[in-house]
Design an enzyme around this catalytic site. Structure first.
Site, PDB file in Angstrom:
ATOM      1  N   ASP A 123       0.839  -1.196   0.000  1.00 22.27           N
ATOM      2  CA  ASP A 123       0.000   0.000   0.000  1.00 22.27           C
ATOM      3  C   ASP A 123       0.874   1.245   0.000  1.00 22.27           C
ATOM      4  OD1 ASP A 123       0.752  -0.778   2.654  1.00 22.27           O
ATOM      5  OD2 ASP A 123      -0.594   0.746   3.457  1.00 22.27           O
ATOM      6  N   GLU A 188      -0.138  -1.098   5.813  1.00 29.53           N
ATOM      7  CA  GLU A 188       0.927  -0.558   6.661  1.00 29.53           C
ATOM      8  C   GLU A 188       0.793   0.949   6.872  1.00 29.53           C
ATOM      9  OE1 GLU A 188       4.732   1.191   7.853  1.00 29.53           O
ATOM     10  OE2 GLU A 188       3.665   1.537   5.966  1.00 29.53           O
TER      11      GLU A 188
END
Length: 498
Positions: A123, A188
């Protein structure tokens, strides 16, 4: 064209001055990586093109797409890939959102080999060209040897470097010298929601036989000298709320006759830290580990250019003017930063309103051996004491909204020795041994739950600008990062033979 030819020559020359230390197998692997560097850049371009923003729930489907792309890449190399679905996550305003799944993959189950587990994330932080990007953040653009794009260095580039390192073995029918596992997540940047429970659930299975956990999610301290990271600060985030009457007030009608929440809040925030950066909360330094002489000696060989650092940060003056003081306060002392005020008018112009409720936000970066619970107690007591002296009838609420522990490793352990040797072969220099002033919760999370050794192994340079408008990774670091990861697998295998 001339630039690319020079760059190719530079990449292919890596290690020639220390050729006697590079094995024939490594030469073969390094040659493969050089020959396929354009393909590797193309793959990074395809990955950057996926807007896998985890901050905004509307893009969660893109993260799932990114997980599928990574799964296909790993399966093509022969990995056993398991997709773990995470539970529904409740967002603000009672909105539910499906979390993207997590990849658990493994190559090799030889009990006689060490098992290296790599963690990375797919991400990214939000980005749009209007933020000040010179190019589209989701179109990887090469300029002067740098690859610009969101996620290029944080963390798609490093993830791919690990995958390409494995590819250099597999596609040449070479035996991978270790068992290797991958943990790839997609949340994350939003706090790794759901990952801690997954690690706990898989601790007796997937993580039971691993030897080392390696994370490549930070950067070097300099632009040109590689680094290995053996510690990071923790973080405690706070929200202090001051609430007055039942509604906002006109300053002309009530100014000077009411206790204003904003005035109370400013006084509270001003009581936290002085102009030299010293935290004013009583007892906050009591548990801070002393900086021993051995620690100071480790600063001496570190490549740190004060002028360059100030340019990277974008300031002309720092609180300290020596390498030792700066690194000590960045790595070994806590710091307090005020981040914002919610409820205050912030648009252009002026709005002569007294807000009824304001929330101040600040954080404390912690170091070993500070205790989160103790820090929370000290902060709350300090703010209550300051507020009491103001004799304000307003309501005070203090909440610790997030807490992450610091992480610290022994840089003399086998994984660090193997990484040092690999770096020396590929980059022809010894790495800086550094700590990170930021917080990397996943490192302490892994260590606490699995009881395995964790190492931070970055390949990005200090000017890569993760989270910034011009995030990049250089082609040089991307390709040589792939080489150094491949060499590390060989080196860690050799250490286990001794």
């Amino acid at each position: 064209m001339i630039f690319h030819l020079l760059l190719l020559m530079l990449l292919s020359d890596v290690g020639k001055s220390s050729a006697s230390n590079i094995t024939a197998l490594e030469k073969q692997i390094f040659h493969y990586i050089d020959e396929n560097q354009n393909k590797f850049v193309q793959v990074l371009k395809e990955w950057v093109a996926v807007e896998s923003d985890s901050i905004q729930p509307k893009y969660r489907q893109n993260i799932t797409q990114m997980i599928e792309i990574a799964k296909d890449k790993l399966q093509a190399l022969g990995a056993d890939v398991c997709i773990i679905n995470l539970p529904i996550h409740q967002q603000q305003d009672d909105q539910n959102s499906a979390l993207p799944p997590v990849i658990l993959a493994e190559l090799g189950k030889d009990e006689n080999k060490p098992t290296v587990c790599f963690y990375g994330h797919l991400d990214v932080m939000p980005a749009k060209k209007a933020d000040g990007w010179e190019t589209d953040p989701y179109i990887l653009t090469e300029r002067n040897g740098n690859l610009y794009g969101r996620g290029a260095t944080d963390d798609k580039g490093p993830v791919l470097a690990w995958i390409h390192a494995v590819e250099a073995f597999r596609l040449q029918n070479l035996k991978i010298p270790v068992n290797i596992k991958f943990v790839l997540e997609g949340m994350e940047e939003a706090g790794s929601t759901g990952l801690e429970d997954l690690i706990k659930n898989e601790n007796e299975r997937f993580f039971s036989n691993i030897s080392y956990i390696v994370i490549s999610d930070n950067t070097w301290l300099s632009k040109s000298t590689p680094a290995l990271t053996y510690g990071s600060r923790g973080n405690a985030c706070f929200a202090v709320t001051v609430e007055g009457g039942v509604k906002d007030l006109h300053s002309g009608a009530a100014g000077g006759i009411v206790h204003e929440p904003m005035s109370d809040l400013i006084a509270l925030l001003d009581s936290l830290v002085d102009s030299s950066g010293h935290i004013l909360i009583p007892g906050i330094y009591d548990d801070v580990s002393c900086i021993v002489e051995e620690q100071k000696k480790q600063y001496e060989p570190i490549a740190f250019n004060l002028t360059e650092y100030k340019a990277d940060v974008g300031v002309t003056t720092l609180l300290y003017d020596t390498k030792e003081d700066i690194l000590s306060h960045l790595w070994c002392y806590p710091s307090l930063s005020v981040h914002g005020i919610e409820g205050a008018f912030h648009e252009p112009g002026i709005k002569t309103v007294i807000p009824r409720k304001v929330i101040g936000k600040f954080s404390i970066r912690q170091v070993p051996d500070m205790n989160l619970t103790t820090v929370e107690t000290q902060v709350k007591q300090h703010l209550r004491d300051v507020f009491a002296k103001r004799q304000s009838p307003n309501k005070l609420t203090v909440e610790m909204t997030l807490g992450a522990m610091p992480w610290f490793a022994d840089s003399r352990e086998p994984q660090y020795e193997a990484a040092k040797k690999a770096i020396k072969k590929v980059f022809q220099k010894d790495p800086d041994m550094i700590r990170d002033g930021s917080t990397i919760p996943i490192a302490s999370m892994f260590e606490k739950i699995t009881k395995k050794k964790v190492m931070m192994f970055p390949i990005g340079a200090s000017d890569d600008g993760e989270h910034s408008q011009q995030e990049k990774i250089s082609r040089y670091n991307y390709i040589n990062g792939t080489k150094v990861f491949a060499s590390f697998l060989l080196e860690i295998s050799e250490l286990h033979k001794d």
